[in-house]
Design an enzyme around this catalytic site. Structure first.
Site, PDB file in Angstrom:
ATOM      1  N   LYS A 181       0.837  -1.207   0.000  1.00  0.00           N
ATOM      2  CA  LYS A 181       0.000   0.000   0.000  1.00  0.00           C
ATOM      3  C   LYS A 181       0.869   1.253   0.000  1.00  0.00           C
ATOM      4  O   LYS A 181       0.622   2.197  -0.749  1.00  0.00           O
ATOM      5  CB  LYS A 181      -0.923  -0.007   1.225  1.00  0.00           C
TER       6      LYS A 181
ATOM      7  N   GLN B 230      -4.687  -1.196   9.684  1.00  0.00           N
ATOM      8  CA  GLN B 230      -4.599  -2.547   9.121  1.00  0.00           C
ATOM      9  C   GLN B 230      -5.217  -3.564  10.082  1.00  0.00           C
ATOM     10  O   GLN B 230      -4.854  -3.619  11.256  1.00  0.00           O
ATOM     11  CB  GLN B 230      -3.116  -2.884   8.850  1.00  0.00           C
TER      12      GLN B 230
ATOM     13  N   ASP C 132     -11.127   2.823   4.167  1.00  0.00           N
ATOM     14  CA  ASP C 132     -11.516   1.402   4.106  1.00  0.00           C
ATOM     15  C   ASP C 132     -13.041   1.270   4.039  1.00  0.00           C
ATOM     16  O   ASP C 132     -13.563   0.205   3.717  1.00  0.00           O
ATOM     17  CB  ASP C 132     -11.008   0.658   5.355  1.00  0.00           C
TER      18      ASP C 132
END
Ligand code: NDP
Length: 293
Positions: free
Chosen positions: A54, A98, A121
């Site tokens: 990422k 994460q 997200d």
């Protein structure tokens, strides 16, 4: 018949190219650089790989990348303090924590502490609610990538029969919402569904997100259907090595389906590209800038 293989790597590269061009435009015309902060708690090896990928792709797209690696014993209070700081940071437009988090941290508390506008997200309860009620939301990256690939292959999805296998908050449920938004007739199947094979065999679009290796075989698939395999499962091969497979038995299903995504090289690359797309969206919304598509 042999299915068309939907090349997620190529689709993701095209998307990243479009994003990089728009980032360049934002910088040159508005003096704004989109920024993504990624927070990793602990040393989970798979998470470390995801975070590295990422960060690299964020930088390659011309965005600012901020990495925060925290000890696995970090307290919830300290993690929430970091999120507060990132929420207030004008250089940061997207925040990603994460998952999975170490057991002593509540994922719901942590995710819901992120400002919904920076929740790239799309897991914040406000974004889930906005998606469910048809309002502008940050959409979870994996289902967003799936919809983009489906639109690219099929164009208008209106009226198609779609079956999503899996009802998780991060894949199955938002996937079903997005297909509904595209005017599909949507069925969500799960571990308690009766006659799941027969239900799947009615689908024009079949999305597999159950996390069970090679489960969906040719008997579950309508001839000509478009099959999107979200699953990522590491299995051991007879020679003692490991390899990644999806939830779909690729070799049998490709003989029946009209199109299918491979694993790896299908949904995975699009998921990361959609994270960049969401960061750009968050940035333009925060600054009230509109860019041509
Ligand atoms: P979860 O484990 O959270 O959810 C799995 C879902 O599948 C549940 O709703 C479960 O039903 C259902 N299910 C499990 N077994 C069966 C079965 N035998 N028949 C029908 N339904 C079943 O998984 P996620 O949604 O997080 O992930 C799904 C897969 O996608 C995983 O392989 C994961 O690694 C992968 N993934 C891939 C991503 C990518 O970028 N490509 C991103 C995110 C996930 P119930 O609710 O009844 O228990």
């Amino acid at each position: 018949m042999s299915a068309e293989i939907i090349d997620g790597k190529a689709a993701a590269a095209r998307l990243r190219g479009r994003i990089a061009a728009q980032v360049e435009q934002l910088k040159s015309e508005h003096g704004i650089t989109p920024g993504l902060a990624v927070v990793l708690v602990g040393e989970d090896p798979a998470s470390q790989v995801y975070v590295r990928t990422k960060a690299r792709q964020t930088a390659e797209a011309g965005m600012a990348s901020f990495e925060h690696r925290l000890d696995r014993n970090t307290s919830e209070k300290d993690l929430l303090a970091l999120i507060d700081q990132l929420n207030a940071d004008e250089k940061v437009h997207g925040i990603l924590v994460q998952l999975p988090l170490p057991k002593h941290l509540s994922e719901a508390v942590v995710i819901n502490a992120i400002s919904p506008e920076k929740d790239v997200d799309g897991f914040h309860i406000a974004n889930a609610g906005r998606l469910a009620t048809g309002q502008d939301a940050m959409v979870p990256c994996t289902p967003l990538g799936c919809i983009m690939m489906l639109r690219e292959r099929l164009g208008d999805l209106s009226g198609l029969n779609a079956v999503v296998v899996g009802r998780s908050n991060i894949v199955g449920k938002p996937m079903a919402q997005l297909l509904l938004r595209e005017n599909c007739t949507v069925t969500t199947a799960h571990s308690r569904t009766r006659n799941i094979e027969g239900i799947c065999a009615e689908a024009d679009i079949l999305v597999a997100a159950l996390g069970r290796p090679n489960t969906i075989n040719a008997d579950w698939v309508k001839p000509g259907a478009t099959v999107i395999d979200v699953g990522i499962n590491r299995i051991e091969t007879p020679d003692g090595k490991t390899r990644l497979v999806g939830d779909v038995d690729f070799d049998s299903v490709r003989k029946v389906a009209g199109a299918i995504t491979p694993v790896p090289g299908g949904v995975g690359p699009m998921t990361v590209a959609c994270l960049l797309a969401n960061t750009l969206t968050a940035c333009t919304r925060i600054h009230g800038v509109s860019l041509p598509a």
